[in-house]
Design a protein around this motif. Structure first.
Motif, PDB file in Angstrom:
ATOM      1  N   TYR A  91      -3.667   5.311   4.905  1.00  0.00           N
ATOM      2  CA  TYR A  91      -4.577   4.197   4.635  1.00  0.00           C
ATOM      3  C   TYR A  91      -4.001   2.907   5.228  1.00  0.00           C
TER       4      TYR A  91
ATOM      5  N   MET B  14      -5.698   0.501   7.983  1.00  0.00           N
ATOM      6  CA  MET B  14      -5.913  -0.928   7.737  1.00  0.00           C
ATOM      7  C   MET B  14      -5.346  -1.769   8.875  1.00  0.00           C
TER       8      MET B  14
ATOM      9  N   VAL C   7      -7.302  -3.693  -3.046  1.00  0.00           N
ATOM     10  CA  VAL C   7      -7.924  -2.402  -2.754  1.00  0.00           C
ATOM     11  C   VAL C   7      -7.893  -1.588  -4.039  1.00  0.00           C
TER      12      VAL C   7
ATOM     13  N   GLU D 242       0.855  -1.194   0.000  1.00  0.00           N
ATOM     14  CA  GLU D 242       0.000   0.000   0.000  1.00  0.00           C
ATOM     15  C   GLU D 242       0.885   1.236   0.000  1.00  0.00           C
TER      16      GLU D 242
ATOM     17  N   PHE E  71     -15.110  -3.250   5.647  1.00  0.00           N
ATOM     18  CA  PHE E  71     -13.783  -3.818   5.401  1.00  0.00           C
ATOM     19  C   PHE E  71     -13.532  -4.993   6.343  1.00  0.00           C
TER      20      PHE E  71
END
Length: 201
Positions: free
Chosen positions: A13, A17, A77, A8, A106
């Protein structure tokens, strides 16, 4: 223990997560989480969950690190989800999650995937590249996309390659359509990804 590897680019973000995964596994199920430091073939092979940040078009390309994957959960994602079926063997069982999904949704998707994992048929990674139908550009499309990546305009590309502007736009349109790219922003994002991998399709 739950082994997780995450690719990522957005650090905020990624942090969010990790908090959600911690709530799901460490708090709710009392399972310790181990995060791999690098996204590579070895970490993908040993991970229980692989989370990928996928730019537009990337799902139609080849991600070599997934060649040796075992029975693990792959979560992609994405900025938006298309209903088109994924034909590429590396992504046959991917769980696509929109980037703007709520935290509760999620966690629910990850929990459902984790619950279904043990009842799933083992994924055979043998010869996946032999039957892989990932898309590529023609040599001319690749040259044109490389020049667009360098910042040249369509008229500059046409002049440099001795083509008409109409031909350049036609190649650009066909190249974008192959990878499901709809805007110039998506194209440039995908070209940055391709360049970061050191290959032009």
């Amino acid at each position: 223990m739950v082994n997780i590897v995450i690719k990522e680019r957005d650090r905020f973000y990624l942090s969010g997560m990790k908090c959600l995964l911690s709530e799901l596994f460490e708090n709710s199920q009392q399972r310790e989480i181990h995060y791999f430091d690098e996204f590579n073939e070895l970490s993908v092979q040993e991970a229980d969950i692989v989370i990928l940040d996928l730019c537009h078009g990337e799902i139609h390309g080849c991600i070599p690190e997934l060649k040796l994957r075992g029975l693990n959960i792959i979560i992609g994602v994405v900025d938006n989800i298309k209903n088109a079926p994924v034909k590429k063997s590396c992504f046959e069982d991917i769980i696509q999650v929109p980037r703007d999904i709520s935290p509760a949704e999620f966690k629910e998707k990850v929990a459902d995937a984790w619950g279904n994992r043990y009842g799933a048929v083992h994924y055979s990674s043998k010869n996946t590249c032999m039957r892989c139908c990932h898309k590529t550009w023609s040599a001319q499309q690749s040259r044109i996309m490389h020049l667009f990546y360098q910042g040249l305009s369509a008229s500059d590309v046409a002049c440099k390659l001795g083509l008409s502007e109409k031909t350049v736009f036609s190649h650009k349109y066909l190249a974008m359509r192959k990878f499901g790219l709809e805007t110039d922003y998506q194209l440039h994002s995908f070209l940055r990804y391709v360049q970061s991998r050191g290959v032009f399709l």
